[in-house]
Enzyme design. Structure first.
Site, mmCIF file in Angstrom:
data_model
loop_
_atom_site.group_PDB
_atom_site.id
_atom_site.type_symbol
_atom_site.label_atom_id
_atom_site.label_comp_id
_atom_site.label_asym_id
_atom_site.label_seq_id
_atom_site.Cartn_x
_atom_site.Cartn_y
_atom_site.Cartn_z
ATOM 1 N N GLU A 32 1.045 -1.257 0.115
ATOM 2 C CA GLU A 32 0.003 -0.060 0.130
ATOM 3 C C GLU A 32 0.941 1.134 0.089
ATOM 4 O O GLU A 32 1.770 1.306 0.709
ATOM 5 C CB GLU A 32 -0.770 0.035 1.220
ATOM 6 C CG GLU A 32 -2.010 1.112 1.396
ATOM 7 C CD GLU A 32 -2.712 1.208 2.519
ATOM 8 O OE1 GLU A 32 -2.676 0.028 3.158
ATOM 9 O OE2 GLU A 32 -3.697 1.975 2.655
ATOM 10 N N ARG A 275 5.705 -13.585 9.198
ATOM 11 C CA ARG A 275 6.231 -12.264 8.993
ATOM 12 C C ARG A 275 7.751 -12.361 9.270
ATOM 13 O O ARG A 275 7.981 -13.280 10.118
ATOM 14 C CB ARG A 275 5.372 -11.087 9.755
ATOM 15 C CG ARG A 275 4.035 -11.107 9.650
ATOM 16 C CD ARG A 275 3.620 -9.944 10.633
ATOM 17 N NE ARG A 275 4.090 -8.739 10.453
ATOM 18 C CZ ARG A 275 3.436 -7.829 9.674
ATOM 19 N NH1 ARG A 275 2.318 -8.144 8.903
ATOM 20 N NH2 ARG A 275 3.941 -6.492 9.378
ATOM 21 N N LYS A 285 4.059 0.909 9.664
ATOM 22 C CA LYS A 285 4.434 2.012 8.980
ATOM 23 C C LYS A 285 3.915 3.377 9.840
ATOM 24 O O LYS A 285 4.560 4.218 9.663
ATOM 25 C CB LYS A 285 3.684 1.949 7.632
ATOM 26 C CG LYS A 285 4.430 1.076 6.457
ATOM 27 C CD LYS A 285 3.712 1.422 5.243
ATOM 28 C CE LYS A 285 3.331 0.065 4.804
ATOM 29 N NZ LYS A 285 2.227 0.186 3.590
#
Ligand code: ATP
Ligand code: MG
Ligand code: MG
Length: 569
Positions: A32, A275, A285
């Site tokens: 994103e 992850r 983020k």
């Protein structure tokens, strides 16, 4: 060439190809564009791009831009740069917004098929109706609207007739499902916010699960690799793919064809992996943005940041990062990797690839009193102790040199093998010097050492083999080039800054010592270099000429990593 990595995802790919399920594999990396990529993303990039490369397939870079107002073209460019820097290139660059018309038509199809409905419940009410893990959800009073009414309402949502949040399009699945993601999840919401690619064209935006599944299907993605938190979303992903059935409904994707984009829809398979979590790192983020926004660091590319651009500016190498990802491996087991593993991968790569130079970070003058006043000469040094292909360089030597202040101790601790009063040490590549007079200033600080060089021990002479415990580096004071050196260390002083234990916020753990700037002396060959050239400064660590601020006439170096782990306890 090392053997190709083996892991469960590669095994699935191998089996699928062997069984003829796909002619070629097609993956994607879908960030994103609401921030810069970080070290965690390196794992997703290396996997999706790496696997595509290994199996002669393709990987798309898809910007998941379905959240209007949150995304910035600056980040888009940053993501492209960072992926390329890591060593990958994409088959096609796509945006989820390329498919807004597809999503809309797909939604109309689902409504027509009786498996989606417009709901008037507020977000809060919807949450209350959803139930819990132990308690089934309840049907919305709007769930049994007719297909005609739903079509009409959804078209009017699209036309912008209703206020933000007043209506939602929901999938009609199962309010009693044990998987809460299947309790009539939202597919579309109203948001009258301009979008950076589509402007004001759309007052409604698709939800992540719907858009993601259909984007994958639209691009003919065969293996959609994502992190474990999406495991519970996989039934919904499959539901969207199956119910919309893009391959058999070309009327849904006319806009993609009309835009000249390749369209070979297929049924993708989602596969989850754990992850990458690293100690001493933050990989949210939002928090990375906060570090930048509140000035805890100097920007997204600050060498203390574990963004890819920060790591790059710090001097970390793409090959070192790829090595980390390979070492960490791929599994479904969640774990935290010690930051030292990353540092060791970087050291390993730099040890093999970085030429050696000499630099003095905290200088103390050493005068060789038995050389004539003004004496200077040129010595030849190998650029790499283990690799002759690096060649040699000329290093000027003179009567006065700089050494590291802590390579001398007036009162040496036990086992100190460097220079001490009346002691001897080897000046690297020169010979053995003996400490004589110690010159001090008025406050008792040592300002100069007067030494004598044993002429029989000069490099290349038989006497050079004479044993002496320590070897220290130096830089000719006559020829040294002054440089700014930024000594970076870990940004957080605790392994799990995020843990929020003892009521501390993650920001309380920012390490104030993580950046220290010093004036150093470099041998001339370390100064005349291009930005981003990397070196080992002997005995000190690996350093890189700063990408932004370095100039040959005003050198600026960043410490990438010390030679040994100084954090190990
Ligand atoms: P944030 O939640 O902080 O916005 P994100 O992880 O959602 O970050 P995306 O841009 O959506 O950021 O991530 C793109 C891809 O990278 C996703 O497929 C995601 O699974 C993957 N990814 C993100 N973080 C990690 C990580 N730590 N390890 C492996 N893959 C990751
Ligand atoms: Mg995301
Ligand atoms: Mg996210």
């Amino acid at each position: 060439q090392a053997a190709p990595p083996q892991d469960f995802i590669r095994q699935i790919v191998r089996d699928d190809l062997a069984a003829g399920r796909h002619k070629a594999i097609h993956t994607r990396f879908p960030p994103e564009p609401n921030g810069y990529l970080h070290i965690g993303h390196a794992k997703a990039i290396c996997l999706s791009f790496g696997i595509a490369k290994e199996f002669n397939g393709w990987c798309n870079l898809r910007l998941d831009d379905t959240n209007p107002g949150r995304e910035d073209p600056e980040f888009v460019q940053g993501i492209k740069d960072d992926v390329r820097w890591l060593g990958y290139d994409w088959h096609e660059l796509r945006h989820a917004s390329d498919y807004f018309d597809v999503f809309y038509r797909a939604a109309l199809k689902l409504i027509g098929d009786g498996v989606a409905y417009v709901d008037d419940l507020s977000a809060e009410e919807m949450r209350a109706y959803r139930g819990t893990l132990t308690e089934p959800g309840r049907h919305s009073p709007y769930r049994e609207r007719s297909v005609e009414e739903n079509l009409d309402l959804f078209r009017r949502m699209r036309a912008g007739e209703f206020a933000d949040g007043s209506k939602t399009l929901r999938a009609k699945i199962d309010m009693a499902s044990g998987n809460i993601n299947l309790r009539d999840p939202a597919l579309y919401r109203i948001r009258k916010v301009a979008h950076q690619n589509t402007g004001d064209a759309w007052p409604i935006y698709p939800m992540y699960d719907f858009a993601h599944a259909l984007s994958d299907a639209m691009e003919g993605i065969t293996h959609s690799l994502c992190t474990l938190e999406f495991e519970d979303h996989r039934p919904l992903y499959d539901w969207c793919v199956d119910k919309v059935d893009l391959p058999n409904h070309p009327e849904l994707w006319q806009s993609v064809v009309a835009a000249g984009l390749e369209a070979k829809p297929a049924k993708p398979r989602q596969i989850e992996f754990s992850r990458l979590n690293l100690s001493y790192c933050i990989t949210s983020k939002r928090k990375l943005a906060q570090l930048v926004g509140e000035g805890h660091v100097d920007g997204w590319d600050d060498p203390r940041m574990n963004t890819l651009r920060g790591l790059r500016r710090r001097g970390f190498t793409p090959a070192g990062l790829r090595l980390l990802i390979e070492r960490v491996g791929v599994s479904k087991q969640n774990s935290v990797i010690d930051y030292a593993v990353l540092e060791n991968c970087i050291r390993e790569d730099l040890d093999a690839t970085a030429a050696r130079r000499m630099a003095v970070l905290d200088p103390l003058k050493l005068v060789i009193t038995n050389l004539p006043e003004g004496h200077e000469e040129t010595l030849s040094f190998p650029n790499h102790p283990k690799d002759e292909s690096f060649g040699t360089r000329e290093v000027p030597f003179a009567r006065e040199v700089w050494i590291e202040r802590d390579d001398f101790a007036e009162v040496p601790p036990k086992g100190f093998h460097r220079l001490k009063p009346e002691g001897e040490v080897r000046l690297r590549g020169v010979g053995i010097v003996k400490c004589g007079q110690i010159v001090k200033d008025a406050s008792g600080n040592v300002t100069e050492l007067h030494c004598t060089l044993d002429p029989d021990t000069r490099h290349g002479l038989p006497g050079a083999d004479r044993k002496v415990k320590g070897t220290i580096h130096w830089v000719s004071a006559t020829h040294a080039v002054s440089a700014e050196v930024r000594l970076y260390d870990r940004l957080f002083s605790v392994p799990a800054p995020d843990s929020e234990e003892d009521g501390k916020s993650w920001l309380d753990h920012v390490n104030p010592e993580a950046k220290r700037v010093v004036r150093a002396w470099l041998e001339p060959a370390a100064a005349r270099v291009e930005p981003e050239q990397r070196f080992q400064f002997e005995r000190l660590g690996y350093f890189v000429a700063d990408r932004v601020d370095h100039r040959a006439d005003a050198p600026v170096f960043n410490r990438t990593v010390t030679l040994r782990d100084v954090w190990a306890r």
